[in-house]
Design a protein around this motif. Sequence first.
Motif, PDB file in Angstrom:
ATOM      1  N   PRO A 119       0.237  -1.198   0.110  1.00  0.00           N
ATOM      2  CA  PRO A 119      -0.112  -0.458  -0.354  1.00  0.00           C
ATOM      3  C   PRO A 119       1.275   1.679  -0.349  1.00  0.00           C
ATOM      4  O   PRO A 119       0.220   1.719  -0.418  1.00  0.00           O
ATOM      5  CB  PRO A 119      -0.515  -0.540   1.192  1.00  0.00           C
TER       6      PRO A 119
ATOM      7  N   GLN B 208       1.670   1.388  -3.589  1.00  0.00           N
ATOM      8  CA  GLN B 208       0.889   1.250  -4.575  1.00  0.00           C
ATOM      9  C   GLN B 208       1.273   0.413  -5.681  1.00  0.00           C
ATOM     10  O   GLN B 208       0.786   0.969  -6.622  1.00  0.00           O
ATOM     11  CB  GLN B 208      -0.062   2.999  -5.038  1.00  0.00           C
TER      12      GLN B 208
ATOM     13  N   ARG C 294     -12.721  -1.955  -1.008  1.00  0.00           N
ATOM     14  CA  ARG C 294     -12.510  -0.890  -0.153  1.00  0.00           C
ATOM     15  C   ARG C 294     -14.448  -0.328   0.025  1.00  0.00           C
ATOM     16  O   ARG C 294     -15.462  -0.915  -0.816  1.00  0.00           O
ATOM     17  CB  ARG C 294     -12.637   0.303  -1.629  1.00  0.00           C
TER      18      ARG C 294
ATOM     19  N   SER D  67      -8.842   1.776   5.216  1.00  0.00           N
ATOM     20  CA  SER D  67      -9.204   3.337   4.794  1.00  0.00           C
ATOM     21  C   SER D  67      -8.275   3.599   3.744  1.00  0.00           C
ATOM     22  O   SER D  67      -8.762   4.877   3.212  1.00  0.00           O
ATOM     23  CB  SER D  67      -9.121   4.725   5.997  1.00  0.00           C
ATOM     24  N   ARG D  68      -7.365   3.213   3.238  1.00  0.00           N
ATOM     25  CA  ARG D  68      -6.874   3.351   2.258  1.00  0.00           C
ATOM     26  C   ARG D  68      -6.728   2.194   0.957  1.00  0.00           C
ATOM     27  O   ARG D  68      -6.157   2.692  -0.132  1.00  0.00           O
ATOM     28  CB  ARG D  68      -5.241   3.371   2.178  1.00  0.00           C
TER      29      ARG D  68
END
Length: 796
Positions: free
Chosen positions: A19, A22, A391, A424-425
């Motif tokens: 993450p 990315q 998500r 949240s990411r």
Amino acid sequence: MKKIYEKLGAFYLGRIYDPKDQCCRQDLMLYDAKDLTTHAVIIGMTGSGKTGLGIGLIEEALIDGIPVIAIDPKGDLPNLLLRFPDLNAEAFQPWISLEDAARQGIAPEAYAAQQAETWRAGLAEWDQEPERIARLRAAADIAVYTPGSTAGRPVSLLHEFAPPPAGAAADSDFLQEVIASTVTGLLALLGIDANPISSREHILLANIFENAWAEDRTLDLAGLIQTVQFPPFNRIGVMALEAFFPEKDRFALAMRLNNLLAVSGFAAWMEGPPLDIPRFLYTDQGTPRASIFTISHLTESRRMFFVTLLLNRIIGWIRSQPGTTSLRAILYMDEIFGYFPPVSNPPSKKPLLNLLKQARAFGLGVVLSTQNPVDLDYKGLANMGTWFIGRLQTEQDRARVLAGLDSAAAVTGFDRDRMDGILSRLGKRVFLLHNVHETRPVIFQTRWTLSYLSGPMTRDQIRRLTGPVPETIPEPISTTGSPPPALPSRTAIPPLPPPGIDTYYLPASGAGAGDQYLPGLIGRMSIHYRHLRYGVDLIQSVTLFAQFQNGPVPLDWGSAVPVASAALGTVPPDHAEYAELPPAAHKTAAYDKWRKDLLRWVRLNRPLTIYQATALKLTSRPGESESAFRIRVSLAEREARDTAIEKLRRKYADRFARLQDRLMLAEQAVERERDQVRSQGLQSAVSFGGAILGAFLGRKVASAASASRMGTAVKSAGRIHKEKKDVDRAVERANAVRDKIAALDLQFRDDIDAVEKRFSPRTTLLETVAIAPKRNDITLDIFGLAWLACRQPRNR
């Protein structure tokens, strides 16, 4: 060469995702199929890639030979039929979105070519070749069913209400749950919101079902309507039936049930095969099947009725199966909204809870998918061992998911703050995997699906894709093919056989006044099959009918057909016509000869066939079909494979961990010498272990933490300098460890190949053994002249 992820008995779902950067690392995200027996849930908002993950998981299951029953409320899952190994534009064109093509200002042909190239590039990016699509197509059959519609394959829901299997019906609590949910769903079709405690309609129907199923009787809708009017009992509880539910009111209820048959289009609910779970898991040849039940076209009440019936049938099926620790089958439900709510209790909720609590012992993995976490009953989801979280739309959604994870992870530990930060990411097609069988959660990006994802399919598209495939309910065999032409003369009185010869009458199904009866011989035998070596000691009863023929041979037992002897009578039916007997049938001596011929023919032509899988030391049960035995062999192969893989995992985990630790120490020595070494080469060695051996071992061993520490050491290694001689020695030690890792990897590949060759259900050879009865093992219970009703057209 077959990819390494095809050899592991695991599902290739994607790659580990970083993450921070990315992007994906080269480490494979392999999910142990065996872990799915503790069930899974997929959560993610629209556009999160939830459907792609679900389809990818089903693809992996089918490639591994694991059958799937999928409930599809939206219409996405028929995309599994869009498998195009050639990846050419012509195959894609019928299924592209014309709106998307117009929006981009591209002709449909060019857009189809673009989509084909996109799929080819996507597969290549995820190390998948077009041959893998062909492998998926060859591994399993995929059937799309549309209850209440003939767009796909129809399913008969109201043709009959069969009792649960004997083993399941013996559980009185389960039987009452099945009756309650079946009646609730049926009344919902009538627009009656029935309370099982206070609704007299519910209580009456529940008593009718309980009475019929206690006698092992199957009720069809017509029989149910009649029984509502004239129940086989006079009291309900302590009250008289007429006081509790007067005849006039029962007639009104029967009329409402009857109106179901009169509703336009409702005939589709009576067509197709019944809800027979083995039929939906395997073809008649024993090939694994994915049965997709698309219900997007149904009203809410009809969806609930169907889902409830299907879930109850699945519970009945698993309770009739032997236990297993391997994954036997998957139940996948896409979009669980309304079927498993946290507060209310729709008919589908109880069977879902039962499946989550009980299915593990029988090897059934339940996978539920939803875009809204508030749709889920978290008490039930505490039984979920795997959570795929994508998500989410709001902070409230994250809070609900975290609450469920906290409950499910009570034993393994749970870092709520860290998990909240990760959730949240998350981006598109990126999921957090929390698996109770793993030592830590992991973030991964889903792989490219083998199936083309064209979006939800309409009934017209499903019809175009599958075509109406008629499936009828098998009927008992009464005659073979086209019966021989009737003898020309007919009489209203049956001709008499010689003295001492018994006469029997066998009416055909639906026979009535004016039927023509044709003569033949009937024999009902008890055949005792015995074989000590194969453990066979079985008595079978068979009734054969052979019709008299015109010609030099008046009767040939080779043309005999099995018939049901239950309807056999000795009284001639009224208003029937009978063909003449051939001359030979008037001679007593001929019957003695035909009796001996029958016994001889049965001895030579009616062996008991059993099957053997020698490698597994398995023998089929008497009466078990070849396809059923192959299914059992397949499960045994999978159990043996899973056991072998678990042994390999334990074997290599320790050795791999030791080598990782040694390599880490070697790199720390390089750091201490403060010399610049080729950090990129060392980092490659770390990835080597993580991508292959690490992928096989998964995250189930604590050594994964060593790999992380090792990467940290490598990053700082390039900034360290020391004397050249000391550096060379440190590098030699590191190279020696890398060589051992490479040797371990080769040994690992050889062991995996050996496991695959030993346990491959697709290549298992079955031996056929025919056990013929001996002369003294055949007892003729009934023998004589028989008249069989024939409904063939008559020429006057």
